[in-house]
Write a protein that holds these residues in place. Structure first.
Motif, PDB file in Angstrom:
ATOM      1  N   PRO A  39       0.820  -1.084  -0.083  1.00  0.00           N
ATOM      2  CA  PRO A  39      -0.001  -0.203  -0.058  1.00  0.00           C
ATOM      3  C   PRO A  39       0.797   1.558  -0.041  1.00  0.00           C
ATOM      4  O   PRO A  39       2.094   1.322   0.316  1.00  0.00           O
ATOM      5  CB  PRO A  39      -0.962  -0.058   1.389  1.00  0.00           C
ATOM      6  N   GLU A  40       0.257   2.382  -0.230  1.00  0.00           N
ATOM      7  CA  GLU A  40       0.921   3.671  -0.129  1.00  0.00           C
ATOM      8  C   GLU A  40       1.544   3.778   1.243  1.00  0.00           C
ATOM      9  O   GLU A  40       0.825   3.597   2.126  1.00  0.00           O
ATOM     10  CB  GLU A  40       0.076   4.901  -0.329  1.00  0.00           C
ATOM     11  N   PRO A  41       2.655   4.441   1.337  1.00  0.00           N
ATOM     12  CA  PRO A  41       3.413   4.609   2.712  1.00  0.00           C
ATOM     13  C   PRO A  41       2.765   5.580   3.280  1.00  0.00           C
ATOM     14  O   PRO A  41       2.079   6.608   2.905  1.00  0.00           O
ATOM     15  CB  PRO A  41       4.791   4.778   2.358  1.00  0.00           C
ATOM     16  N   GLU A  42       2.868   5.373   4.610  1.00  0.00           N
ATOM     17  CA  GLU A  42       2.094   6.431   5.667  1.00  0.00           C
ATOM     18  C   GLU A  42       3.438   7.307   6.267  1.00  0.00           C
ATOM     19  O   GLU A  42       4.214   7.017   6.757  1.00  0.00           O
ATOM     20  CB  GLU A  42       1.790   5.832   6.763  1.00  0.00           C
ATOM     21  N   ASN A  43       3.508   8.735   5.794  1.00  0.00           N
ATOM     22  CA  ASN A  43       4.585   9.718   6.081  1.00  0.00           C
ATOM     23  C   ASN A  43       3.837  10.382   7.315  1.00  0.00           C
ATOM     24  O   ASN A  43       2.821  10.888   7.419  1.00  0.00           O
ATOM     25  CB  ASN A  43       4.638  10.506   5.029  1.00  0.00           C
ATOM     26  N   VAL A  44       4.462  10.518   8.387  1.00  0.00           N
ATOM     27  CA  VAL A  44       3.954  11.099   9.762  1.00  0.00           C
ATOM     28  C   VAL A  44       4.998  12.034  10.316  1.00  0.00           C
ATOM     29  O   VAL A  44       6.337  11.984  10.178  1.00  0.00           O
ATOM     30  CB  VAL A  44       3.608  10.114  10.790  1.00  0.00           C
ATOM     31  N   ILE A  45       4.582  12.629  11.546  1.00  0.00           N
ATOM     32  CA  ILE A  45       5.200  13.315  12.418  1.00  0.00           C
ATOM     33  C   ILE A  45       4.924  12.920  13.750  1.00  0.00           C
ATOM     34  O   ILE A  45       3.588  12.854  14.016  1.00  0.00           O
ATOM     35  CB  ILE A  45       4.976  14.961  12.345  1.00  0.00           C
ATOM     36  N   PHE A  46       5.922  12.730  14.440  1.00  0.00           N
ATOM     37  CA  PHE A  46       5.671  12.076  16.018  1.00  0.00           C
ATOM     38  C   PHE A  46       5.826  13.537  16.602  1.00  0.00           C
ATOM     39  O   PHE A  46       7.105  14.096  16.513  1.00  0.00           O
ATOM     40  CB  PHE A  46       6.484  11.060  16.389  1.00  0.00           C
ATOM     41  N   LYS A  47       4.931  14.109  17.439  1.00  0.00           N
ATOM     42  CA  LYS A  47       5.017  15.400  18.161  1.00  0.00           C
ATOM     43  C   LYS A  47       5.016  14.921  19.729  1.00  0.00           C
ATOM     44  O   LYS A  47       4.241  14.089  20.176  1.00  0.00           O
ATOM     45  CB  LYS A  47       3.796  16.069  17.816  1.00  0.00           C
ATOM     46  N   ARG A  48       6.019  15.747  20.379  1.00  0.00           N
ATOM     47  CA  ARG A  48       6.029  15.493  21.762  1.00  0.00           C
ATOM     48  C   ARG A  48       4.890  16.221  22.540  1.00  0.00           C
ATOM     49  O   ARG A  48       4.810  17.177  22.207  1.00  0.00           O
ATOM     50  CB  ARG A  48       7.232  15.972  22.309  1.00  0.00           C
TER      51      ARG A  48
END
Length: 298
Positions: free
Chosen positions: A83-92
């Motif tokens: 599947p299409e990749p999941e591009n994310v930001i992890f926020k504190r």
């Protein structure tokens, strides 16, 4: 050549537009403390956040924001069958972390060490009283180069690469600010631009060293990490292979130091978990003390 193309593709995500949208607001309740709650690696390189940042389905790359409160993850597909990749930001958030999907069109910038400028390959934005300026161009000489990676020192010196031909003839260039004016980028010396596939540079904030990846006959077998230290006269010393604590007979690339100066992050091509013989790019980290261990002693 396809293996080389695949390895470099994941590192391009640091500068190209990134899209993705799923699982926004996902709480990561088990991750507490800095570095996404991960145990520091010491002097043995290890994958960063397995199953969280590094995945079995996609190739992965990433890096922290200047304040260390966000971690950008860019991903790419191994084949058309996933599947299409999941591009994310992890926020504190407090002592924990929250995962949010990157809005469509989001690009991870290359920030200046003082946080006042954001570079996007040949373009940049400056911090203003109201936020960020409109996108500006570094100039025609930059626009003419297919830049993959760009990094800035505290004095505004830029070091950048270019996407070369399939023969690996790309070189690293530098550009200084002189009298408030930006120099056109010029090739770094042979101490750095030797071998092939030189790419993905990182310059220390104080300009004391440059790291990058490339292939040389004296290396470990494929693309390795190299470092050159600035000499007292301002020239660059001979490239030093960063050794078997980070380099292997597979491809390593994309070196970067965390904004707090404590850890070296880089990518390594590793066998895919499904055992089909193909490789994927995983993000690794190691104590940045390795740099001082490599620095030539007087």
């Amino acid at each position: 050549m396809m293996k080389r193309f695949s390895a470099r593709k994941v590192l391009l995500l640091a500068s190209l537009a990134i899209t993705g949208a799923s699982h926004a607001g996902d709480e990561l309740s088990a991750l507490k403390g800095p570095y996404l709650g991960q145990t520091p690696p010491g002097m043995t390189a290890k994958p960063f956040a397995p199953g969280i940042v590094n995945t079995e389905t996609w190739g992965d790359a990433g890096g922290f924001s200047l304040d260390m409160n966000e971690f950008y993850v860019g991903r790419w597909r191994h084949s058309r069958d996933v599947p299409e990749p999941e591009n994310v930001i992890f926020k504190r958030v407090g002592n924990g972390w929250q995962k949010v999907a990157m809005p469509e069109g989001t690009r991870r910038p290359f920030p200046s060490p003082d946080g006042k400028t954001l570079y996007y390959r040949a373009k940049y934005q400056e911090r203003t009283a109201d936020g960020w300026s409109e996108m500006k161009s570094l100039g025609p000489a930059f626009e003419a180069i297919q830049i993959m990676g760009l990094t800035a020192s505290r004095n505004g010196t830029l070091v950048l690469d270019e996407r070369g031909s399939r023969e690996g003839d790309g070189i690293l260039r530098t550009s200084r600010l002189v009298g408030g004016k930006r120099e056109d980028p010029k090739p770094l010396p042979k101490e750095i631009n030797t071998g092939t596939w030189n790419a993905h540079p990182f310059i220390a904030a104080d300009e004391s060293y440059i790291m990058w990846d490339g292939e040389r006959a004296s290396g470990f077998g494929s693309s390795d990490l190299y470092i050159s230290f600035q000499q007292p006269d301002g020239s660059w010393g001979d490239a030093i292979n960063m050794g078997n604590k980070v380099n292997t007979d597979t491809e390593e690339g994309g070196p970067q130091i965390t904004p707090d100066g404590k850890y070296l992050f880089f990518n390594r091509m590793v066998p895919k978990a499904d055992g089909d013989g193909e490789r994927q790019s995983d993000l690794y980290w190691i104590d940045a003390k390795i740099i001082e261990d490599l620095r030539p002693k007087d």
